[in-house]
Design an enzyme around this catalytic site. Structure first.
Site, PDB file in Angstrom:
ATOM      1  N   CYS A 113      28.275  59.711  39.787  1.00 29.18           N
ATOM      2  CA  CYS A 113      29.437  59.624  40.679  1.00 29.18           C
ATOM      3  C   CYS A 113      30.198  60.944  40.794  1.00 29.18           C
ATOM      4  O   CYS A 113      30.986  61.126  41.714  1.00 29.18           O
ATOM      5  CB  CYS A 113      30.380  58.517  40.221  1.00 29.18           C
ATOM      6  SG  CYS A 113      29.539  56.946  40.005  1.00 29.18           S
ATOM      7  N   HIS A 249      37.137  59.627  43.250  1.00 22.64           N
ATOM      8  CA  HIS A 249      35.972  58.741  43.282  1.00 22.64           C
ATOM      9  C   HIS A 249      36.445  57.299  43.416  1.00 22.64           C
ATOM     10  O   HIS A 249      37.314  56.841  42.672  1.00 22.64           O
ATOM     11  CB  HIS A 249      35.157  58.929  41.998  1.00 22.64           C
ATOM     12  CG  HIS A 249      34.096  57.909  41.822  1.00 22.64           C
ATOM     13  ND1 HIS A 249      33.235  57.542  42.841  1.00 22.64           N
ATOM     14  CD2 HIS A 249      33.744  57.145  40.748  1.00 22.64           C
ATOM     15  CE1 HIS A 249      32.405  56.608  42.403  1.00 22.64           C
ATOM     16  NE2 HIS A 249      32.700  56.349  41.141  1.00 22.64           N
ATOM     17  N   ASN A 279      31.875  50.830  45.471  1.00 27.40           N
ATOM     18  CA  ASN A 279      31.631  52.096  44.766  1.00 27.40           C
ATOM     19  C   ASN A 279      30.278  52.647  45.236  1.00 27.40           C
ATOM     20  O   ASN A 279      29.237  52.083  44.922  1.00 27.40           O
ATOM     21  CB  ASN A 279      31.622  51.811  43.261  1.00 27.40           C
ATOM     22  CG  ASN A 279      31.305  53.036  42.426  1.00 27.40           C
ATOM     23  OD1 ASN A 279      30.886  54.068  42.951  1.00 27.40           O
ATOM     24  ND2 ASN A 279      31.493  52.914  41.128  1.00 27.40           N
TER      25      ASN A 279
HETATM   26  O1  UT7 Z   1      31.449  54.882  39.142  1.00 27.05           O
HETATM   27  C1  UT7 Z   1      31.697  54.506  37.837  1.00 27.05           C
HETATM   28  C2  UT7 Z   1      31.135  53.165  37.651  1.00 27.05           C
HETATM   29  N1  UT7 Z   1      31.856  52.131  37.050  1.00 27.05           N
HETATM   30  C3  UT7 Z   1      33.162  51.867  37.014  1.00 27.05           C
HETATM   31  O2  UT7 Z   1      34.009  52.581  37.448  1.00 27.05           O
HETATM   32  C4  UT7 Z   1      33.549  50.588  36.374  1.00 27.05           C
HETATM   33  C5  UT7 Z   1      34.784  50.681  35.531  1.00 27.05           C
HETATM   34  N2  UT7 Z   1      35.139  49.378  35.000  1.00 27.05           N
HETATM   35  C6  UT7 Z   1      35.715  48.437  35.762  1.00 27.05           C
HETATM   36  O3  UT7 Z   1      35.996  48.661  36.921  1.00 27.05           O
HETATM   37  C7  UT7 Z   1      36.019  47.104  35.123  1.00 27.05           C
HETATM   38  O4  UT7 Z   1      35.786  47.196  33.727  1.00 27.05           O
HETATM   39  C8  UT7 Z   1      35.185  45.934  35.718  1.00 27.05           C
HETATM   40  C9  UT7 Z   1      35.657  45.634  37.118  1.00 27.05           C
HETATM   41  C10 UT7 Z   1      33.700  46.307  35.738  1.00 27.05           C
HETATM   42  C11 UT7 Z   1      35.347  44.690  34.865  1.00 27.05           C
HETATM   43  O5  UT7 Z   1      36.719  44.337  34.768  1.00 27.05           O
HETATM   44  P1  UT7 Z   1      37.320  43.910  33.357  1.00 27.05           P
HETATM   45  O6  UT7 Z   1      38.715  43.527  33.602  1.00 27.05           O
HETATM   46  O7  UT7 Z   1      37.059  45.069  32.422  1.00 27.05           O
HETATM   47  O8  UT7 Z   1      36.470  42.651  33.005  1.00 27.05           O
HETATM   48  P2  UT7 Z   1      35.516  42.374  31.732  1.00 27.05           P
HETATM   49  O9  UT7 Z   1      34.250  43.167  31.861  1.00 27.05           O
HETATM   50  O10 UT7 Z   1      36.317  42.549  30.507  1.00 27.05           O
HETATM   51  O11 UT7 Z   1      35.179  40.854  31.939  1.00 27.05           O
HETATM   52  C12 UT7 Z   1      36.181  39.847  31.881  1.00 27.05           C
HETATM   53  C13 UT7 Z   1      35.569  38.516  32.163  1.00 27.05           C
HETATM   54  C14 UT7 Z   1      34.335  38.200  31.317  1.00 27.05           C
HETATM   55  O12 UT7 Z   1      34.372  36.828  31.008  1.00 27.05           O
HETATM   56  P3  UT7 Z   1      34.905  36.332  29.561  1.00 27.05           P
HETATM   57  O13 UT7 Z   1      33.995  36.992  28.570  1.00 27.05           O
HETATM   58  O14 UT7 Z   1      36.310  36.797  29.463  1.00 27.05           O
HETATM   59  O15 UT7 Z   1      34.744  34.847  29.658  1.00 27.05           O
HETATM   60  C15 UT7 Z   1      33.175  38.457  32.239  1.00 27.05           C
HETATM   61  O16 UT7 Z   1      32.034  37.687  31.905  1.00 27.05           O
HETATM   62  O17 UT7 Z   1      35.095  38.454  33.523  1.00 27.05           O
HETATM   63  C16 UT7 Z   1      33.735  38.012  33.568  1.00 27.05           C
HETATM   64  N3  UT7 Z   1      33.079  38.655  34.703  1.00 27.05           N
HETATM   65  C17 UT7 Z   1      33.086  38.109  35.937  1.00 27.05           C
HETATM   66  N4  UT7 Z   1      33.617  36.950  36.407  1.00 27.05           N
HETATM   67  C18 UT7 Z   1      33.460  36.697  37.720  1.00 27.05           C
HETATM   68  C19 UT7 Z   1      32.444  39.851  34.757  1.00 27.05           C
HETATM   69  N5  UT7 Z   1      32.010  40.086  36.000  1.00 27.05           N
HETATM   70  C20 UT7 Z   1      32.408  39.018  36.765  1.00 27.05           C
HETATM   71  C21 UT7 Z   1      32.282  38.692  38.121  1.00 27.05           C
HETATM   72  N6  UT7 Z   1      32.819  37.540  38.552  1.00 27.05           N
HETATM   73  N7  UT7 Z   1      31.673  39.509  39.002  1.00 27.05           N
END
Ligand code: UT7
Length: 322
Positions: A113, A249, A279
């Site tokens: 990225c 980004h 993204n």
């Molecule tokens: O270009 C660089 C590439 N990447 C990034 O910039 C990503 C940076 N990170 C982020 O943007 C965030 O960490 C995410 C959007 C990827 C995730 O958000 P989060 O608030 O950190 O969520 P999490 O990974 O901690 O997940 C929270 C919950 C989990 O469930 P439990 O364990 O709390 O029951 C996940 O299983 O959300 C669940 N989850 C979803 N639920 C519905 C994860 N993905 C999804 C989804 N839909 N798509």
């Protein structure tokens, strides 16, 4: 002489995929995706004619037209991508073939990225060394072909597209640039290549998909990007408030808001398109730049600051005068 942007272009696939459309085949919802990322929809390739090269070429042609240069005027073609159509030839060479010019040196670089910033800083270094005087810089991704469409934690985040900029050596333009990497953090965002097909040893043949520890990437981004911006501004002796726009980004609107907050700057200085583009990795900054430029938001002499982060881990920033 420094790199001055004299034209921009972009290309997006025709197909719009909404969060609701994704929730028909992965366990997710518009509410979850929107509230965690600020994404409502993304563009994804949906036919064989939409490829990494085809999008790169369309963006390149638009940028060349905007710049007034012809393909044969280019000394350098630099493409940043992690999703090239071919292992070899490079996407840059395939773009060169489509543009019908052989005057330019052409090669790809992979900084995920942060790739467009690495390309811009590389072109600027060539210009400062007096080696080249013009360059076409492209960030392009077809991430839909490397994400795991069963993994809701990653597949909802990404989009496909290409952005391009034509730069020329000029007395003004780039003011300062920086780029950095920390390979020790590589595991938090990765995509394995093909397995070894050698007859001399056995290797895991499972195909690679993009894998990410989202929380760790989030933490890295909200710490590294403000540090990067602050050290660039300090090195250039420029006040943060004097920058017209921060083009960051586009990974997540929460990351961008947190960066704006840390820098104590109003969010209006941070244009965003992640809501409708998702993204697009290396393509995100040049697509945003092209959209901001074509919307008439930029005036000659404006100070612009680009910054991004990504797999590698990598990060980069560039401060320039429009
Ligand atoms: O270009 C660089 C590439 N990447 C990034 O910039 C990503 C940076 N990170 C982020 O943007 C965030 O960490 C995410 C959007 C990827 C995730 O958000 P989060 O608030 O950190 O969520 P999490 O990974 O901690 O997940 C929270 C919950 C989990 O469930 P439990 O364990 O709390 O029951 C996940 O299983 O959300 C669940 N989850 C979803 N639920 C519905 C994860 N993905 C999804 C989804 N839909 N798509």
């Amino acid at each position: 002489m420094r790199a001055k942007i004299i034209g921009t272009g972009s290309c997006l696939p025709d197909k719009i995929v909404t969060n609701d459309a994704l929730s028909s085949f992965v366990d997710t919802s518009d509410e979850w995706i929107w509230s965690r990322t600020g994404i409502r929809e993304r563009r994804l390739v949906s036919s064989e004619s939409e490829t990494t090269v085809s999008m790169a070429v369309s963006a390149a042609k638009a940028a060349l037209e905007d710049s007034g240069l012809l393909p044969q005027d280019l000394d350098l073609i630099l493409v940043s991508t992690v999703s090239s159509d071919f292992i070899t030839p490079s996407t840059a060479c395939l773009v060169q073939r489509e543009l019908g010019t052989c005057n330019a040196a052409a090669f790809d670089l992979n900084a995920a990225c942060s790739g467009f910033l690495f390309a811009l800083n590389t072109a600027d270094a060539y210009f400062q060394a007096g080696i080249f005087r013009t360059a076409l810089l492209i960030g392009v991704e077809t991430l839909s072909k490397i994400v795991d469409w069963h993994d809701r934690s990653t597949c909802v985040l990404f989009g496909d597209g290409a952005g391009a900029a034509v730069v020329k050596a000029a007395p003004d333009g780039m003011i300062a640039g920086l780029q950095g990497s920390d390979g020790s953090g590589g595991d938090i965002l990765s995509c394995r290549g093909r397995a070894c097909g050698s007859p001399f040893f056995h290797a895991d043949a499972s195909p690679g998909c993009l894998h990410m520890d989202g929380r760790k990437v989030f933490q890295f981004a909200v710490k590294k990007v403000p540090e990067c911006i602050q050290s660039l501004l300090q090195a250039a002796g420029v006040d943060a408030g004097d920058v017209s726009y921060y083009l960051l980004h586009q990974a997540n609107s929460r990351i961008i808001s947190s960066i704006a907050q840390k820098l104590k700057l109003p969010l209006e200085k941070f244009p965003m398109n992640v809501e409708s583009r998702g993204n697009t990795s290396a393509a995100s900054i040049p697509i945003l730049l092209d959209e901001v430029h074509r919307a008439g938001m930029l005036s000659e002499g404006d100070l612009l600051l680009f910054s991004g982060f990504g797999a590698g881990l990598t990060w980069g920033a560039a401060l320039l005068r429009w």
